[in-house]
Design an enzyme around this catalytic site. Structure first.
Site, PDB file in Angstrom:
ATOM      1  N   ARG A   1       1.075  -1.207   0.055  1.00 20.58           N
ATOM      2  CA  ARG A   1       0.018  -0.350  -0.136  1.00 20.58           C
ATOM      3  C   ARG A   1       1.210   1.320  -0.357  1.00 20.58           C
ATOM      4  NH1 ARG A   1      -2.474  -4.227   1.784  1.00 20.58           N
ATOM      5  NH2 ARG A   1      -4.762  -3.995   2.012  1.00 20.58           N
TER       6      ARG A   1
ATOM      7  N   GLY B   1      -0.761 -11.466  -5.049  1.00 22.82           N
ATOM      8  CA  GLY B   1      -2.221 -11.110  -5.780  1.00 22.82           C
ATOM      9  C   GLY B   1      -2.459  -9.742  -4.683  1.00 22.82           C
TER      10      GLY B   1
ATOM     11  N   SER C   1     -12.895  -9.089   2.429  1.00 18.48           N
ATOM     12  CA  SER C   1     -11.572  -8.879   1.626  1.00 18.48           C
ATOM     13  C   SER C   1     -10.525  -7.699   1.348  1.00 18.48           C
ATOM     14  CB  SER C   1     -11.708  -9.793   0.036  1.00 18.48           C
ATOM     15  OG  SER C   1     -10.124  -9.262  -0.587  1.00 18.48           O
TER      16      SER C   1
ATOM     17  N   ASP D   1      -4.302 -15.310   7.664  1.00 12.65           N
ATOM     18  CA  ASP D   1      -2.791 -16.078   6.873  1.00 12.65           C
ATOM     19  C   ASP D   1      -2.531 -16.946   8.098  1.00 12.65           C
ATOM     20  OD1 ASP D   1      -3.736 -14.614   3.958  1.00 12.65           O
ATOM     21  OD2 ASP D   1      -2.405 -12.656   4.907  1.00 12.65           O
TER      22      ASP D   1
ATOM     23  N   ARG E   1       4.078 -19.185   2.470  1.00  9.97           N
ATOM     24  CA  ARG E   1       3.588 -19.734   4.126  1.00  9.97           C
ATOM     25  C   ARG E   1       3.520 -21.217   4.373  1.00  9.97           C
ATOM     26  NH1 ARG E   1       2.510 -14.721   5.938  1.00  9.97           N
ATOM     27  NH2 ARG E   1       1.836 -13.555   4.276  1.00  9.97           N
TER      28      ARG E   1
END
Ligand code: S3P
Length: 442
Positions: free
Chosen positions: A26, A102, A175, A323, A396
């Site tokens: 971001r 993503g 989301s 996550d 992950r």
């Protein structure tokens, strides 16, 4: 090539994990939209966030500075990274390679779709080509955007600039990526854009856009943005990534005699659902809030080896720990009793189908995990034997395998450990430091 993680003993010491991945993406995007120069202190230098820096450069932003951090745990840090933005309406036409990211794939089209002219294509690796984009395409089209994608739902994604109008959009799934995309589009639309989430998801975009001068209003599950002519933000400080810290928190809980401190870590409540889940399981975790840095709450954590019991995870807790749910499943293997994870069908749409890849990995190590459409049931057996895990190209899952190895009886061989570099290039070095000098991997 395989990397072995042996059960060599307790993890001890203090660590500052690498900068937050979500906040770094971001920071780069909002700096690129801005006028003038933004300095980012502590940008994550990992594969995903390099894709974002490359993308904004392709769009015309200039990037300088960003010297590597020095010292322990500083391997994936770009210090004082300077970005000169192109302005809200300045991105050049380009083909963009999002790599494995993503977040870049879902956020960037919001900005591009509202341009007066221009065309862009976003594409990435094999995993990206399986990640749905219809979740952003549909609401963006409602705003007047022109987009097309493969089979109506997959990348490559083509975006053409067109005039947008603000809408009120009730998101069918929680989301942060979709929410952020629509907020970016809303900056360029006519009138207000309002996004209503069924459950709260991470709110880094809202915080950073407000700091950059956008008019953001939150009201319960709704967040609204007004169009803006310019964004400007001088400095963004990125905290350490809670999602990266999570691997060492869980490792500390599972490996006997461990005591691990995590410094300067982001403690935004929309990210730290794992702490509540683990505490419910009986984990000894101390949280010491340390105020705010760059509009984000930060603090210190200490985790110690603990005896765990099963729990239930579902509903509002899911987006707050999305996550980290693979790590909940790992911890559940070591717990007494059964753990169920529900309402987490989104896990199937991550870097891998994490319901399947987690269950396959843990079962290969002696776990008892059953999959469901929207989660897993894990029967705690008090431990894992060990064996071999395929990371399936998912960072992950690679790090999950490593932590499982440390806590297992016989060790774990991880195939594809290099995937960790997507979010945590220094993972093995940081782990070695906590093990007292590198005896944990070979
Ligand atoms: C992210 C949001 C989450 C998360 C992903 C990063 C973000 O995805 O799983 O790793 O930075 O906005 P969704 O918002 O699609 O659930």
């Amino acid at each position: 090539m395989a990397t072995r993680f042996e059960p060599v003993g307790a993890l001890r010491g203090t660590l500052r994990p690498p900068p937050d991945k979500s906040i770094s993406h971001r920071a780069a995007l909002i700096a690129a939209m801005g006028e003038g120069e933004t300095t980012i202190e502590g940008y994550l230098d990992a594969a995903d966030t390099r894709s974002t820096l490359a993308a904004i450069q392709t769009l015309g932003a200039s990037v300088s500075g960003g010297d590597p951090g020095t010292g322990a745990g500083q391997g994936a840090v770009k210090r004082e990274l300077r970005i000169r933005g192109v302005g809200m309406r300045g991105p050049q036409e380009a083909g963009i390679d999002v790599g494995n990211a993503g977040t870049l794939l879902r956020l960037l089209p919001g900005w591009l779709a509202g341009q007066e002219t221009g065309a862009w294509t976003l594409d990435g690796d094999a995993s990206i080509r399986r990640r749905p984009v219809d979740r952003i395409v549909e609401p963006l089209r409602e705003m007047g955007a022109e987009l097309s994608c493969r089979e109506g739902r997959l990348p490559p994604l083509e975006v053409s600039g067109s005039p947008l109008r603000g809408i009120t959009y009730e998101m069918p799934i929680a989301s942060a990526q979709v929410k952020s995309c629509l907020l970016f589009a809303g900056l360029l639309a006519e009138g207000e854009t309002k996004v209503i989430e069924p459950l709260s998801s991470r709110d880094h975009s809202e915080r950073m856009l407000a700091a950059a001068g956008a008019e953001i209003q939150r009201d319960g599950q709704a967040v609204a943005v007004q169009p803006v002519g310019r964004l400007e933000i001088d400095r963004i400080v990125v905290p350490a990534d809670f999602s990266s810290a999570a691997f060492f928190i869980v490792a500390a809980l599972l490996v006997e005699g461990s005591d691990v401190g995590i410094d300067d870590v982001g403690l935004n409540p929309t990210r730290t659902g794992l702490i509540d889940v683990l505490k419910r399981m009986g984990a000894q975790i101390e949280v010491e809030p340390g105020g705010e840095e760059g509009g984000e709450p930060i603090g210190t954590l200490v985790a110690r080896s603990s005896k765990l019991r099963g729990t239930e995870v579902g509903g509002a807790e899911v987006p707050l720990a999305i996550d980290e749910l693979p790590l909940v499943a790992l911890a559940a293997c070591f717990a007494e009793g059964t753990t169920t994870i529900r309402d987490a069908a989104e896990l199937r749409r991550k870097e891998s189908d994490r319901i399947e890849t987690v269950a396959t990995a843990l079962n290969a190590l002696g776990g008892k995990v059953e999959t469901t459409a929207d989660g897993m049931a894990i029967e705690g057996t008090g431990g894992l034997r060990g064996g071999s895990v395929n990371a399936a190209g998912d960072h992950r899952i690679a790090m999950l395998g490593a932590v499982a190895g440390l806590a297992s009886k016989e060790g774990v061989e991880v195939h594809g450990m290099d995937a960790a570099a997507v979010s945590y290039p220094g993972f093995e070095a940081d782990l070695a430091a906590l093990l007292g000098g590198g005896t944990g991997t070979s």
